[in-house]
Design an enzyme around this catalytic site. Structure first.
Site, PDB file in Angstrom:
ATOM      1  N   HIS A 358       0.794  -1.226   0.000  1.00 49.29           N
ATOM      2  CA  HIS A 358       0.000   0.000   0.000  1.00 49.29           C
ATOM      3  C   HIS A 358       0.828   1.280   0.000  1.00 49.29           C
ATOM      4  O   HIS A 358       0.254   2.361   0.060  1.00 49.29           O
ATOM      5  CB  HIS A 358      -0.949   0.020   1.199  1.00 49.29           C
ATOM      6  CG  HIS A 358      -2.150  -0.842   1.034  1.00 49.29           C
ATOM      7  ND1 HIS A 358      -3.292  -0.431   0.389  1.00 49.29           N
ATOM      8  CD2 HIS A 358      -2.386  -2.127   1.413  1.00 49.29           C
ATOM      9  CE1 HIS A 358      -4.183  -1.405   0.389  1.00 49.29           C
ATOM     10  NE2 HIS A 358      -3.663  -2.451   1.006  1.00 49.29           N
ATOM     11  N   LYS A 546      -8.347  13.584   4.177  1.00 50.64           N
ATOM     12  CA  LYS A 546      -7.429  12.448   4.187  1.00 50.64           C
ATOM     13  C   LYS A 546      -6.494  12.587   5.377  1.00 50.64           C
ATOM     14  O   LYS A 546      -6.442  13.652   6.005  1.00 50.64           O
ATOM     15  CB  LYS A 546      -6.646  12.347   2.880  1.00 50.64           C
ATOM     16  CG  LYS A 546      -5.997  13.648   2.448  1.00 50.64           C
ATOM     17  CD  LYS A 546      -5.355  13.512   1.076  1.00 50.64           C
ATOM     18  CE  LYS A 546      -6.394  13.550  -0.028  1.00 50.64           C
ATOM     19  NZ  LYS A 546      -6.535  12.313  -0.754  1.00 50.64           N
ATOM     20  N   ARG A 547      -5.788  11.531   5.675  1.00 50.02           N
ATOM     21  CA  ARG A 547      -4.809  11.568   6.751  1.00 50.02           C
ATOM     22  C   ARG A 547      -3.839  12.723   6.529  1.00 50.02           C
ATOM     23  O   ARG A 547      -3.449  13.011   5.399  1.00 50.02           O
ATOM     24  CB  ARG A 547      -4.072  10.226   6.779  1.00 50.02           C
ATOM     25  CG  ARG A 547      -3.021  10.053   7.821  1.00 50.02           C
ATOM     26  CD  ARG A 547      -2.619   8.573   7.900  1.00 50.02           C
ATOM     27  NE  ARG A 547      -2.342   8.003   6.600  1.00 50.02           N
ATOM     28  CZ  ARG A 547      -1.113   7.972   6.048  1.00 50.02           C
ATOM     29  NH1 ARG A 547      -0.086   8.492   6.681  1.00 50.02           N
ATOM     30  NH2 ARG A 547      -0.930   7.405   4.868  1.00 50.02           N
ATOM     31  N   LYS A 552       0.833  14.187   1.229  1.00 45.37           N
ATOM     32  CA  LYS A 552      -0.512  14.476   0.732  1.00 45.37           C
ATOM     33  C   LYS A 552      -0.711  15.969   0.472  1.00 45.37           C
ATOM     34  O   LYS A 552      -1.692  16.374  -0.147  1.00 45.37           O
ATOM     35  CB  LYS A 552      -1.554  13.936   1.713  1.00 45.37           C
ATOM     36  CG  LYS A 552      -1.530  12.403   1.810  1.00 45.37           C
ATOM     37  CD  LYS A 552      -2.569  11.880   2.788  1.00 45.37           C
ATOM     38  CE  LYS A 552      -2.482  10.362   2.941  1.00 45.37           C
ATOM     39  NZ  LYS A 552      -2.949   9.629   1.759  1.00 45.37           N
ATOM     40  N   THR A 654      -8.660   6.285  -2.048  1.00 46.01           N
ATOM     41  CA  THR A 654     -10.050   5.873  -2.265  1.00 46.01           C
ATOM     42  C   THR A 654     -11.010   7.034  -2.062  1.00 46.01           C
ATOM     43  O   THR A 654     -12.101   7.036  -2.620  1.00 46.01           O
ATOM     44  CB  THR A 654     -10.435   4.717  -1.317  1.00 46.01           C
ATOM     45  OG1 THR A 654     -10.149   5.080   0.033  1.00 46.01           O
ATOM     46  CG2 THR A 654      -9.703   3.437  -1.681  1.00 46.01           C
ATOM     47  N   LYS A 658     -14.658   8.126  -4.080  1.00 49.17           N
ATOM     48  CA  LYS A 658     -15.947   8.464  -3.463  1.00 49.17           C
ATOM     49  C   LYS A 658     -16.422   9.832  -3.929  1.00 49.17           C
ATOM     50  O   LYS A 658     -17.604  10.023  -4.251  1.00 49.17           O
ATOM     51  CB  LYS A 658     -15.826   8.439  -1.938  1.00 49.17           C
ATOM     52  CG  LYS A 658     -15.399   7.101  -1.349  1.00 49.17           C
ATOM     53  CD  LYS A 658     -15.238   7.198   0.162  1.00 49.17           C
ATOM     54  CE  LYS A 658     -14.664   5.908   0.719  1.00 49.17           C
ATOM     55  NZ  LYS A 658     -13.281   6.029   1.155  1.00 49.17           N
TER      56      LYS A 658
END
Length: 809
Positions: A358, A546-547, A552, A654, A658
């Site tokens: 991952h 998100k985290r 990110k 993911t 969504k």
């Protein structure tokens, strides 16, 4: 198995029975919490009956089963999903109304299950939903954490971690199975004793034995026969309770050993920035793997009475490196307890196990200090040493004389035990979670393994539970889809492509736009009830959820927001489209820079609040304690989806799927699943910017100097200088230093390099939003193109290519 649905009268009767038996009250006397638990119990009974009938059918047919191993399952709430999957939501709504209760109120009584953290856990939850919906025989394994990751509170912009207490409301879904407990050994010494029969008996001395007690959750499928089981392990030590100390009044000392055992399943992801934390994480992982593998073996023996057919009937999937110890644990049981020859056992293990990677981040590829590992798991250490020695001999055949390469590939080397290497060596398949990610694994992270085992490497792009994230979370859009393309997409998500036929239908576009606005109003009301914050529902909802991690690049988003704020501060009458930026994220407790970025976002929000004229055109909202339930309310309302990680760092994502499925347009880099989303939706319906992964590598190779971008971009320089001045009374000079250099590597995730491309692309997106007809058409086409990103597709690929399992009808 019966498929007859209970009537409203039968539901009321069942609820009355539960209230009387468990709470000693009637419906008229019951509280909302009591009625929620009674409702959950009746649903649990229905699922248990279906599960029993399905398990019987699986046993009769001898179907192969998959066991999905993951340290986390981010389930969210269960009541609504189970009712909708069973098709009982309307019947329960009517029955409860007759008894004086609103079903929506009961939904809100349920806490989010504290069993997961981010994308990894949410993916596992989506996959369990699809496994049930597609009638595959499946069991998930994880730990029954007493507390979740943490409950996030923001105090003056600072993240404060509080205990995530979920079990009082969530325990109603757990079925204790004390008859299926197992012993797990830690520490001590191990010696070998050869018997006259020729078997080598392994003798354990002075070990600590912990009891693993299973608690089962039933995972429903949509209109399916299958009900999957999620088995969660709790740690318990009852044998070692020191009665002598207790009777002498030394209560704390008497409790200590039992407390040590309970700590194993106390908290999800304990901090590992100290030795004790590392040891606890290793203990958690082996505890999960040992208990689960023992359970798998026991269940198999109960059906077949032999392990000779284990590889034909069992698939074990390792979701990331955390459950990799399943490989040596399975070897231990086969060799030590069932006396299989090593080569036979190893052949079985590699046929049974498969591994999903991952991340490409080195720090997430898990290594353990060998001395610590040997101390905690002496027998597993010995088995891993043997696996490593045999592998090195095999690798020598491909790379003769290249000890440097072989030592880099080894499981044990330089005082470290490497979980990712063990996962690749011990599995018959290794996959990434997007095409780009899988190619990176083959080209760089696992390149040498790919040369050794090219047949093992494959790709399965992630997917989401589209029923939960579209049909149940966005019922108005689901109703529009039902009317225009039929209901087939609910079970065959690729049929969403039919919706593209309505991209030029003015009536449908108007309805689609109205649904989005209604969802924005709904989320605004949700947020106001929860926090008292007000949103302008006519503004663009720009969402990054998100985290919180540097790669990110929430920081890149923040830099652009600062630029807009500075423009408006100079000229509050500037004619711009109102924009609301919504962030949801938790930072790991020990991750200083991530927590500083949260503080920066919160202080920018505070600064905006001080300028009412600016607030009318620019808003920033940081959602405290962002969770699955909040996501279900927010995602249908989003206009823009921020997927802006540095190219080559995000494996898949993911949340992007969504948001796309619910009609949000993506601003993103060519990273992770964005690449495949672009191919599906078309470049005219997304906003792509920034460096590609190859360009990132080339820039690092040439030498990346963030100060060049500071010197050559006046707007960017002004923004960085504003960080030093600060917001909300707090200077962020340290973040400016982080971006420009002075301490360590400057701007390690290239926010400065991508800033101008991001800014221009964002302006392009905001300009496109002003043309509401064009924007709505683009949003509709994103929904139509999203069917490929459903978990049903992902699971079918795993089932057919890796696990070799079939649905049981």
């Amino acid at each position: 198995m019966t498929n007859v649905k209970p009537t409203a009268a039968q539901i009321k009767e069942n609820l009355d029975i539960k209230l009387a038996r468990y709470f000693g009250c009637t419906a008229a006397e019951a509280s909302k919490d009591q009625m929620y638990k009674a409702t959950a119990m009746t649903i649990r009974d229905i699922l248990a009956e279906k599960r029993g009938a399905f398990k019987k059918k699986v046993n009769q047919t001898g179907a192969k089963r998959v066991y999905y191993m993951c340290m986390e399952f981010l389930l969210g709430r269960s009541l609504k999903t189970n009712l909708c999957n069973l098709g009982l939501d309307e019947e329960y709504k009517k029955a409860l109304a007759d008894m004086g209760f609103e079903l929506d109120d009961l939904y809100n009584c349920e806490p989010d299950a504290g069993l997961g953290n981010g994308g990894l856990g949410r993916l596992a939850a989506c996959f369990m939903d699809s496994l049930s919906s597609l009638d595959y025989p499946a069991t998930g394994f994880s730990l029954c954490y007493e507390y979740g990751l943490f409950k996030q509170m923001i105090v003056d912009g600072l993240q404060v971690e509080l205990p995530d207490v979920w079990l009082p409301g969530g325990e109603v879904w757990l079925v204790p199975r004390t008859d299926r407990s197992f012993k797990v050994r830690f520490g001590g010494r191990v010696r070998e004793e050869w018997k006259p029969s020729g078997h080598c008996e392994i003798i354990y001395e002075d070990t600590e034995e912990i009891e693993a007690v299973p608690y089962d959750m039933m995972i429903s499928g949509a209109d399916s026969q299958a009900v999957s089981r999620l088995r969660l392990w709790r740690a318990r030590d009852i044998q070692n309770f020191n009665m002598r100390l207790f009777t002498q009044g030394q209560y704390a000392r008497a409790q200590q050993e039992a407390t040590n055992a309970a700590s194993i399943t106390k908290v999800l992801y304990p901090s590992d920035n100290h030795t004790e934390g590392k040891l606890l994480r290793l203990t958690q992982q082996y505890f999960l793997c040992s208990a689960s593998v023992q359970s798998i073996i026991r269940d198999h023996m109960a059906v077949y009475g032999t392990l000779d057919n284990l590889a034909e009937k069992v698939a074990i999937h390792l979701n990331d490196t955390h459950p990799t110890l399943c490989i040596p644990e399975l070897m231990r049981i086969l060799v030590d307890e069932y006396f299989y020859p090593w080569d036979v056992a190893w052949h079985m293990v590699t046929r049974i196990c498969s591994y999903t990677n991952h991340t490409v981040l080195p720090e997430a590829l898990e290594t353990w200090n060998e001395d610590l590992f040997r101390l905690k798991l002496p027998r597993i250490h010995a088995i891993i040493k043997e696996i490593n020695e045999r592998f090195c001999r095999e690798a020598w055949q491909t790379f003769p004389g290249n000890w440097q390469k072989i030592s880099a590939m080894s499981v044990v080397g330089y005082g470290q035990v490497r979980m990712a290497n063990l996962a690749v060596i011990g599995s018959h398949s290794v996959n990434g979670v997007s095409k780009l990610h899988s190619n990176i694994l083959k080209k760089s992270v696992f390149n040498d393994f790919f040369r050794l085992y090219p047949e093992r490497f494959d790709n399965v792009t992630n997917g989401i539970a589209h029923r939960r994230w579209l049909c149940y979370s966005n019922p108005e859009l689901a109703k529009l889809l039902d009317e225009t393309i039929g209901t087939g997409y609910r079970h065959n998500p690729v049929e969403l492509a039919e919706f593209a036929k309505f991209a030029d239908n003015d009536e449908i576009l108007e309805r689609f736009r109205a649904i989005k606005h209604n969802n924005k109003i709904s989320f605004a009301n949700h947020l106001y009830r929860k926090s008292g914050q007000k949103l302008d529902t006519h503004a663009v909802f720009d969402v990054q959820i998100k985290r919180l991690h540097e790669y990110k690049r929430q920081l890149l988003n923040a830099l652009n927001i600062i630029g807009i704020f500075l423009d408006l501060r100079d000229n509050p009458n500037l004619d711009i489209t109102p924009q609301t930026y919504i962030f949801g994220a938790k930072a790991a407790p020990g991750y200083h820079m991530a927590k500083r970025i949260i503080q920066l976002l919160c202080m920018i929000s505070k600064e905006i609040e001080r300028h009412p004229a600016i607030r009318e055109k620019l808003n920033l909202v940081f959602l405290e304690n962002y969770d699955v339930s909040t996501a279900e309310a927010l995602i249908p309302s989003a206009d823009i989806s921020e997927q802006i990680s540095l190219a080559g760092k995000e494996a898949s994502g993911t949340g992007c799927m969504k948001l796309m499925m619910n009609g949000a347009l993506t601003i993103g880099t060519l990273d992770g699943a964005n690449v495949e989303m672009l191919a599906a939706a078309g470049e005219e319906n997304m906003f792509i910017f920034g460096l590609t992964s190859n360009e990132v590598d080339e820039l690092w190779a040439r030498g990346y100097h963030s100060t060049e971008f500071y010197a050559n971009n006046e707007r960017l320089a002004r923004i960085i200088n504003a960080l030093t001045t600060g917001f909300g009374g707090e200077s962020f000079a340290d973040i400016a230093t982080y971006l420009l250099g002075g301490q360590g590597i400057a701007d390690p995730y290239m926010c400065m390099a991508d800033f101008e491309s991001y800014r221009l692309t964002h302006e392009k997106a905001i300009k496109a939003y002003a043309d509401r007809q064009r924007w709505t058409r683009m949003a509709l086409l994103n929904t139509a193109a999203s069917g490929h990103f459903a978990a049903d597709r992902s699971i079918r690929e795993y089932a057919d290519r890796f696990w070799n399992i079939k649905p049981v009808k």
